[in-house]
Design an enzyme around this catalytic site. Structure first.
Site, short mmCIF file in Angstrom:
data_model
loop_
_atom_site.label_atom_id
_atom_site.label_comp_id
_atom_site.label_asym_id
_atom_site.label_seq_id
_atom_site.Cartn_x
_atom_site.Cartn_y
_atom_site.Cartn_z
N SER A 84 0.83 -1.21 0.00
CA SER A 84 0.00 0.00 0.00
C SER A 84 0.87 1.26 0.00
CB SER A 84 -0.96 -0.03 1.19
OG SER A 84 -1.85 1.04 1.14
N ASP A 140 -2.71 6.34 -3.84
CA ASP A 140 -1.50 5.72 -3.29
C ASP A 140 -1.01 4.62 -4.24
OD1 ASP A 140 -3.53 3.93 -2.78
OD2 ASP A 140 -2.91 3.44 -0.76
#
Length: 582
Positions: A155, A307
């Site tokens: 992530s 992201d």
């Protein structure tokens, strides 16, 4: 000193096992260097424990060692997962999984190894041909009728990290009882048990075929297509922060009808080192620096950043003074749910069976919006697997119309069961178009929400404590707060204490009642008489303890915002002092 000597001896013994022929020459070389180094810190951090396969999978720093992300820890996790799938679906002739990955260093290597191990175990692996957003992994599992999936991603973590997310057949990250079952199987695996040699006949490449279907489904989430038609030339600045968003988000925006999309050129480059940012996290304002540079040059209407695995979105817009400001995750979630509820209501699309979901640490203003509009709102634990659970338990009876969390994640759909920046970016652009159609900005829309439902200021404090000693310190902090709960926070009296580990809450009169949650969690919450809410939890993915602060205020007109914000900051400073976090 004796304790440290004992720990080093244990780590040396573990490390020497990694010098066997089961490990490649490069790994053995790295381990030998740690063993020979005078400073044993690296050896301890790499071998003091096994990288834990938790309820969501793996996440850790890449490198050699039992406590690191590498081909062997990934391999043992996959072998254990494969063993569990074969046990759980023993009545099925064919078992299949989706394997996806992000832009990080080693992500493709890990993903290919995962696919090979599954195939070697007789499980068909649909392997994406290149990096893809996390939500598309979830979508593909459901669309292809697979029993599970794996996404190689860390992530928004720093570049040194990588991770392994395990998904179940509903497209959500695994929950009980499967999480515990998988962990038990993974813990049984030795390196000698891993079937690394794949069966190419059971590995199928997927890519554009899934992209097309997924993007068409995302397009169905548009509520006000007329606003987009009238504002199709909305000036949008977008950055994927070197990650997977570049594969689909610009394409999705065009499909929705937006014509004027400016992508930050330097960050439309796949780069696992994230060389143009300090941290590839849209929660950090620094990550939007280049996007804001371009927005000022273009006089843009909105700035958005996804992201690296494109499951979360950060956003900036202009305030009433024409200054670019960052909109935090709570505010973004607030705007999403306000828009979805009010616009569905205005168009006659809202139904009594509709419901929304937020996590327990997300702003309570959302509850006020839901109550006033007579929409069911559910609270759940942090993590979209819990939001997905709420969808699953109401499937066929009630309709999920949106849900999110304070950490910049939102999921507008039920055909994906994880947070989705692809749909979120497009929906945010539509909300901006909707506001502009009324002569307003997103900032104005936020002010409207605060005036109608009350001002709220949120602030998150991350206390980072890396390594073995850090983990022990975090544990001690939680024990101290649990045994010595605060009675006053920043001058506000605490009137309700919630402990999600014991699933009990106690009010100011000493009455104890049970919390209705599906499982226990190491979270504490304190509610004050003035509406202040404090939540405390150790991070499940990083070496830190998180404090979520929410304070209240009253706004009668947009000009009150600065005063409320200033007073909110003072209150937060007082709370930090009470918690000894200064």
């Amino acid at each position: 000193m004796a304790q440290n000597t004992e720990l080093i001896a244990q780590c040396v013994e573990r490390a020497q096992q990694w010098l066997s022929p089961s490990f490649d020459a490069e790994t053995q070389k790295e381990v030998k260097a740690m063993l020979e180094a005078e400073d044993k810190t690296g050896l301890i951090e790499s071998f003091y424990k096994d990288l834990e396969f938790g309820t969501g999978g793996l996440r850790g720093i890449m490198g050699a060692g039992s406590n690191r992300m590498n081909i062997y820890t990934v391999g043992m996790a996959t072998q254990g997962f494969a063993n569990y799938l074969k046990k759980n679906f023993s009545n099925r002739k064919d078992i299949s999984v989706v394997v996806c990955h992000d832009c990080r260093n080693n992500s493709r290597k890990f993903a290919e190894s995962v696919a090979e191990i599954f195939s070697a175990n007789g499980i068909k692996a649909y392997l994406f041909d290149d990096m893809r957003p996390t939500p598309e992994c979830s979508f593909a599992i459901r669309h292809l009728g697979c029993q599970a999936g794996v996404n190689i991603t860390a992530s928004h973590n720093p570049k040194e990290y990588n991770g392994y997310k395990a998904y179940w057949e509903d497209g959500a990250q695994v929950l009980a009882p499967h999480d515990i079952g998988i962990i038990e199987e993974v813990n049984k695996v030795r390196i000698e048990d891993v079937k690394f040699a794949g069966n190419k006949d059971l590995i199928q490449a997927i890519g554009e075929d899934i992209d097309t279907i997924y993007l068409e489904k995302v397009k169905t989430l548009s509520i006000d297509t007329e606003a987009i038609k009238q504002q199709h030339n909305l000036k949008i600045v977008y950055t994927p922060l070197h990650g997977t968003g570049m594969t689909l988000i610009p394409q999705s925006l065009k499909l929705w009808g937006f014509d004027n999309i400016h992508c930050v050129e330097e960050q439309m480059v796949k780069d696992g080192n994230f060389s143009t940012v300090v941290s590839p996290n849209p929660e950090n304002g620094e990550a939007l620096t280049l996007a804001l540079r371009d927005a000022k040059e273009l006089d843009a209407d909105i700035v958005m950043a996804s992201d690296p695995d494109a499951d979360r979105v950060g956003m900036a817009c202009k305030n009433n003074k024409g200054e670019w400001i960052l909109i935090n995750g709570n505010q973004t979630c607030l705007i999403f749910l306000y828009y979805i509820i009010t616009n569905r209501k205005n168009m006659g699309l809202l139904k009594p069976t509709d419901f929304i979901v937020k996590t327990i640490v997300t702003t309570e203003v959302i509850k006020k919006i839901a109550d006033k509009n007579k929409i069911e709102m559910r609270d759940c634990y942090t993590g979209f697997k819990w939001i997905a659970r709420e969808i699953r338990i109401s499937e066929g009876e009630k309709q999920y119309i949106g849900g999110g969390e304070e950490s910049y994640g939102f999921m507008a759909e039920d055909f994906v069961r994880d947070k989705d920046a692809v749909s979120a970016v497009c929906l945010l652009a539509e909300i901006c178009a909707y506001a502009k159609n009324q002569g307003k900005s997103l900032y104005d829309l936020l002010m409207d929400i605060y005036m109608e439902y009350g001002f709220s200021k949120e602030f998150t404090i991350n206390v980072v404590r890396p390594g073995k000693t850090g983990a022990e310190e975090i544990k001690a902090m939680m024990e101290n707060f649990r045994n010595n709960p605060p009675i006053d926070l920043g001058g506000s009296k605490v009137v309700l204490w919630k402990d999600y580990q014991s699933l009990e809450q106690k009010d100011i009169n000493g009455h104890i009642t049970k919390l209705d949650m599906p499982d226990t969690s190491n979270v504490l919450q304190w509610f004050c008489e003035d509406g202040t809410k404090i939540s405390v939890r150790p991070s499940g993915t990083e070496p830190k303890i998180k404090f979520y602060l929410e304070v209240k205020g009253t706004m009668n007109n947009p000009h009150d915002y600065d005063h409320c914000d200033t007073e909110g900051s003072k209150k937060i400073a007082a709370i930090k002092k009470s918690l000894k976090l200064e």
